[in-house]
Design a protein around this motif. Sequence first.
Motif, PDB file in Angstrom:
ATOM      1  N   VAL A  24       0.876  -1.174   0.000  1.00  0.00           N
ATOM      2  CA  VAL A  24       0.000   0.000   0.000  1.00  0.00           C
ATOM      3  C   VAL A  24       0.909   1.217   0.000  1.00  0.00           C
ATOM      4  CG1 VAL A  24      -1.897   1.193   1.144  1.00  0.00           C
ATOM      5  CG2 VAL A  24      -1.688  -1.298   1.346  1.00  0.00           C
ATOM      6  N   ARG A  25       0.878   1.975  -1.075  1.00  0.00           N
ATOM      7  CA  ARG A  25       1.845   3.054  -1.279  1.00  0.00           C
ATOM      8  C   ARG A  25       1.293   4.420  -0.869  1.00  0.00           C
ATOM      9  NH1 ARG A  25       5.945   0.775  -3.897  1.00  0.00           N
ATOM     10  NH2 ARG A  25       5.545  -1.126  -5.103  1.00  0.00           N
ATOM     11  N   PRO A  26       2.194   5.332  -0.514  1.00  0.00           N
ATOM     12  CA  PRO A  26       1.765   6.690  -0.152  1.00  0.00           C
ATOM     13  C   PRO A  26       1.262   7.472  -1.357  1.00  0.00           C
ATOM     14  CG  PRO A  26       4.170   6.535  -0.158  1.00  0.00           C
ATOM     15  CD  PRO A  26       3.649   5.147  -0.365  1.00  0.00           C
ATOM     16  N   GLY A  27       0.488   8.502  -1.078  1.00  0.00           N
ATOM     17  CA  GLY A  27      -0.004   9.372  -2.131  1.00  0.00           C
ATOM     18  C   GLY A  27      -1.216   8.860  -2.865  1.00  0.00           C
ATOM     19  N   ALA A  28      -1.868   7.845  -2.328  1.00  0.00           N
ATOM     20  CA  ALA A  28      -3.036   7.255  -2.997  1.00  0.00           C
ATOM     21  C   ALA A  28      -3.981   6.679  -1.952  1.00  0.00           C
ATOM     22  CB  ALA A  28      -2.602   6.160  -3.968  1.00  0.00           C
ATOM     23  N   VAL A  29      -5.264   6.603  -2.321  1.00  0.00           N
ATOM     24  CA  VAL A  29      -6.247   5.889  -1.513  1.00  0.00           C
ATOM     25  C   VAL A  29      -6.327   4.465  -2.056  1.00  0.00           C
ATOM     26  CG1 VAL A  29      -8.651   5.737  -0.787  1.00  0.00           C
ATOM     27  CG2 VAL A  29      -7.579   7.982  -1.072  1.00  0.00           C
ATOM     28  N   THR A  30      -5.997   3.495  -1.223  1.00  0.00           N
ATOM     29  CA  THR A  30      -6.076   2.092  -1.624  1.00  0.00           C
ATOM     30  C   THR A  30      -7.285   1.451  -0.965  1.00  0.00           C
ATOM     31  OG1 THR A  30      -3.676   1.889  -1.886  1.00  0.00           O
ATOM     32  CG2 THR A  30      -4.922  -0.153  -1.597  1.00  0.00           C
ATOM     33  N   GLY A  31      -8.208   0.945  -1.768  1.00  0.00           N
ATOM     34  CA  GLY A  31      -9.382   0.257  -1.261  1.00  0.00           C
ATOM     35  C   GLY A  31      -9.068  -1.208  -1.003  1.00  0.00           C
ATOM     36  N   PHE A  32      -9.546  -1.715   0.120  1.00  0.00           N
ATOM     37  CA  PHE A  32      -9.329  -3.107   0.515  1.00  0.00           C
ATOM     38  C   PHE A  32     -10.689  -3.789   0.494  1.00  0.00           C
ATOM     39  CE2 PHE A  32      -7.619  -6.071   4.058  1.00  0.00           C
ATOM     40  CZ  PHE A  32      -7.058  -6.927   3.122  1.00  0.00           C
ATOM     41  N   LEU A  33     -10.924  -4.617  -0.522  1.00  0.00           N
ATOM     42  CA  LEU A  33     -12.249  -5.170  -0.769  1.00  0.00           C
ATOM     43  C   LEU A  33     -12.245  -6.686  -0.650  1.00  0.00           C
ATOM     44  CD1 LEU A  33     -13.193  -3.135  -3.985  1.00  0.00           C
ATOM     45  CD2 LEU A  33     -13.417  -2.449  -1.588  1.00  0.00           C
ATOM     46  N   GLY A  34     -13.396  -7.219  -0.318  1.00  0.00           N
ATOM     47  CA  GLY A  34     -13.559  -8.665  -0.264  1.00  0.00           C
ATOM     48  C   GLY A  34     -14.880  -9.025   0.385  1.00  0.00           C
ATOM     49  N   PRO A  35     -15.422 -10.213   0.103  1.00  0.00           N
ATOM     50  CA  PRO A  35     -16.666 -10.641   0.743  1.00  0.00           C
ATOM     51  C   PRO A  35     -16.455 -10.839   2.246  1.00  0.00           C
ATOM     52  CG  PRO A  35     -16.059 -12.084  -1.106  1.00  0.00           C
ATOM     53  CD  PRO A  35     -14.876 -11.226  -0.811  1.00  0.00           C
ATOM     54  N   PHE A 181      -5.378   3.512   3.567  1.00  0.00           N
ATOM     55  CA  PHE A 181      -5.815   2.130   3.343  1.00  0.00           C
ATOM     56  C   PHE A 181      -7.215   1.990   3.923  1.00  0.00           C
ATOM     57  CE2 PHE A 181      -4.876  -2.604   4.280  1.00  0.00           C
ATOM     58  CZ  PHE A 181      -5.140  -2.970   2.975  1.00  0.00           C
ATOM     59  N   VAL A 182      -8.215   1.706   3.083  1.00  0.00           N
ATOM     60  CA  VAL A 182      -9.610   1.754   3.498  1.00  0.00           C
ATOM     61  C   VAL A 182     -10.343   0.480   3.084  1.00  0.00           C
ATOM     62  CG1 VAL A 182     -11.768   3.047   3.401  1.00  0.00           C
ATOM     63  CG2 VAL A 182      -9.594   4.248   3.172  1.00  0.00           C
ATOM     64  N   SER A 183     -10.959  -0.157   4.063  1.00  0.00           N
ATOM     65  CA  SER A 183     -11.817  -1.310   3.788  1.00  0.00           C
ATOM     66  C   SER A 183     -13.262  -0.857   3.752  1.00  0.00           C
ATOM     67  CB  SER A 183     -11.622  -2.375   4.874  1.00  0.00           C
ATOM     68  OG  SER A 183     -12.578  -3.407   4.738  1.00  0.00           O
ATOM     69  N   SER A 184     -14.016  -1.323   2.767  1.00  0.00           N
ATOM     70  CA  SER A 184     -15.419  -0.935   2.679  1.00  0.00           C
ATOM     71  C   SER A 184     -16.192  -1.928   1.823  1.00  0.00           C
ATOM     72  CB  SER A 184     -15.564   0.467   2.079  1.00  0.00           C
ATOM     73  OG  SER A 184     -16.920   0.842   1.989  1.00  0.00           O
ATOM     74  N   HIS A 185     -17.491  -2.048   2.136  1.00  0.00           N
ATOM     75  CA  HIS A 185     -18.397  -2.825   1.292  1.00  0.00           C
ATOM     76  C   HIS A 185     -19.179  -1.924   0.340  1.00  0.00           C
ATOM     77  CE1 HIS A 185     -17.950  -5.988   4.495  1.00  0.00           C
ATOM     78  NE2 HIS A 185     -17.877  -6.713   3.402  1.00  0.00           N
ATOM     79  N   HIS A 196      -6.393   2.837  -6.070  1.00  0.00           N
ATOM     80  CA  HIS A 196      -5.894   1.478  -6.227  1.00  0.00           C
ATOM     81  C   HIS A 196      -6.801   0.540  -5.443  1.00  0.00           C
ATOM     82  CE1 HIS A 196      -2.492  -0.926  -7.724  1.00  0.00           C
ATOM     83  NE2 HIS A 196      -2.770  -1.734  -6.717  1.00  0.00           N
ATOM     84  N   LEU A 197      -6.828  -0.712  -5.835  1.00  0.00           N
ATOM     85  CA  LEU A 197      -7.653  -1.707  -5.159  1.00  0.00           C
ATOM     86  C   LEU A 197      -6.851  -2.970  -4.862  1.00  0.00           C
ATOM     87  CD1 LEU A 197     -10.925  -1.627  -7.330  1.00  0.00           C
ATOM     88  CD2 LEU A 197     -10.581  -0.535  -5.105  1.00  0.00           C
ATOM     89  N   ILE A 198      -7.067  -3.508  -3.667  1.00  0.00           N
ATOM     90  CA  ILE A 198      -6.598  -4.850  -3.339  1.00  0.00           C
ATOM     91  C   ILE A 198      -7.846  -5.649  -2.983  1.00  0.00           C
ATOM     92  CG2 ILE A 198      -5.247  -6.270  -1.754  1.00  0.00           C
ATOM     93  CD1 ILE A 198      -3.405  -3.790  -1.393  1.00  0.00           C
ATOM     94  N   VAL A 199      -8.130  -6.683  -3.763  1.00  0.00           N
ATOM     95  CA  VAL A 199      -9.330  -7.491  -3.561  1.00  0.00           C
ATOM     96  C   VAL A 199      -8.907  -8.871  -3.070  1.00  0.00           C
ATOM     97  CG1 VAL A 199     -11.456  -8.365  -4.594  1.00  0.00           C
ATOM     98  CG2 VAL A 199     -10.414  -6.262  -5.485  1.00  0.00           C
ATOM     99  N   VAL A 200      -9.514  -9.312  -1.965  1.00  0.00           N
ATOM    100  CA  VAL A 200      -9.189 -10.625  -1.403  1.00  0.00           C
ATOM    101  C   VAL A 200     -10.431 -11.495  -1.352  1.00  0.00           C
ATOM    102  CG1 VAL A 200      -7.206  -9.834  -0.049  1.00  0.00           C
ATOM    103  CG2 VAL A 200      -9.499  -9.738   0.952  1.00  0.00           C
ATOM    104  N   GLY A 201     -10.206 -12.803  -1.373  1.00  0.00           N
ATOM    105  CA  GLY A 201     -11.271 -13.775  -1.244  1.00  0.00           C
ATOM    106  C   GLY A 201     -10.713 -15.056  -0.660  1.00  0.00           C
ATOM    107  N   ARG A 202     -11.387 -15.558   0.379  1.00  0.00           N
ATOM    108  CA  ARG A 202     -10.924 -16.764   1.080  1.00  0.00           C
ATOM    109  C   ARG A 202      -9.453 -16.663   1.486  1.00  0.00           C
ATOM    110  NH1 ARG A 202     -14.856 -20.586   1.095  1.00  0.00           N
ATOM    111  NH2 ARG A 202     -16.464 -20.444  -0.521  1.00  0.00           N
ATOM    112  N   GLY A 203      -9.077 -15.457   1.917  1.00  0.00           N
ATOM    113  CA  GLY A 203      -7.745 -15.259   2.462  1.00  0.00           C
ATOM    114  C   GLY A 203      -6.640 -15.040   1.461  1.00  0.00           C
ATOM    115  N   ARG A 204      -6.966 -14.966   0.179  1.00  0.00           N
ATOM    116  CA  ARG A 204      -5.954 -14.781  -0.851  1.00  0.00           C
ATOM    117  C   ARG A 204      -6.224 -13.532  -1.677  1.00  0.00           C
ATOM    118  NH1 ARG A 204      -5.114 -20.945  -3.274  1.00  0.00           N
ATOM    119  NH2 ARG A 204      -4.468 -21.909  -1.273  1.00  0.00           N
TER     120      ARG A 204
END
Length: 308
Positions: A24-35, A181-185, A196-204
């Motif tokens: 997760v890098r500086p200067g950006a909003v990174t969304g942390f998504l997943g079920p 770094f922001v998690s949201s549904h 930027h987005l980081i999407v996870v599912g079942r821990g991966r």
Amino acid sequence: MIEARQLTKRYGDKTAVDGVDFTVRPGAVTGFLGPNGAGKSTTMRMIIGLDAPTAGTVTVNGRRYAEHSAPLHEVGALLEARSIHPGRSAFDHLMVLAHTHGIGRARVTEVIEMTGLQAVARKRAGAFSLGMGQRLGIAAALLGDPQTIMLDEPVNGLDPEGVLWIRTLLTGLAAEGRTVFVSSHLMSEMALVADHLIVVGRGRVLADTTVQELVLQAGGDTVDVTTDDPAGLRRVLTGPGVEISGRPGSEQLSVTGLPARAIGLAAARHGIALFELTARTVSLEEAFMELTKDSVEYHAANTLVGAA
């Protein structure tokens, strides 16, 4: 900056986080998504040392959270807004945190004003609404003026004005060069604020990408075309990067890779009549659902209450 390398967490036979790698890098909003159940909360807890990894590492600004001598100045986190003493006022709650890091009263007053808590600052936090509790949690996260801000579902309970305020706050923090770094549904909010987005599912990790790239992979802009000559239109439109689909015998085609204007002009040049030409854009929510459809752990039953 937050860096996770082969980050893993197991609870008995259950693997909540499975060899996760991301930055997760500086200067950006990174969304942390997943079920639900994807491992987001566990990952965030490991970042700030509330859970110990079974394997792998995670660092904030080059060090594990516990190695920072003044962690509130490095990372501000909101994981559970209601984790405050209900009998303590908002001001006193923030002052207690401030004393642990030698932060002055002026900064407490500043974050109270920044988060819109002036009118309730001396009231007991236990009587706060969900939205006011969120604002207090965000005030605590900002208290140390940290370079890294990590928020879990920050818009919960906020009214439209509060949602707009959060949106402006997040983009403003990133514009200052901070790591956000922001998690949201709420996919609609992520589409508006996330760079930027980081999407996870079942821990991966399922995707480490941008909103635009994720939407494009899910189909991007699609144009529905109805014509009396679908075979002829296919021949006219076929080319690099163009995908055309449609049921056999149907007059309707779905085209990606070409805008509606280009399709209409190509059809006109070849004398092909069009009855319908409709552009539709895949939303982030649709792209997310497509990406995570095999990673959803908890499914709702498709039943209607009161149905015969």
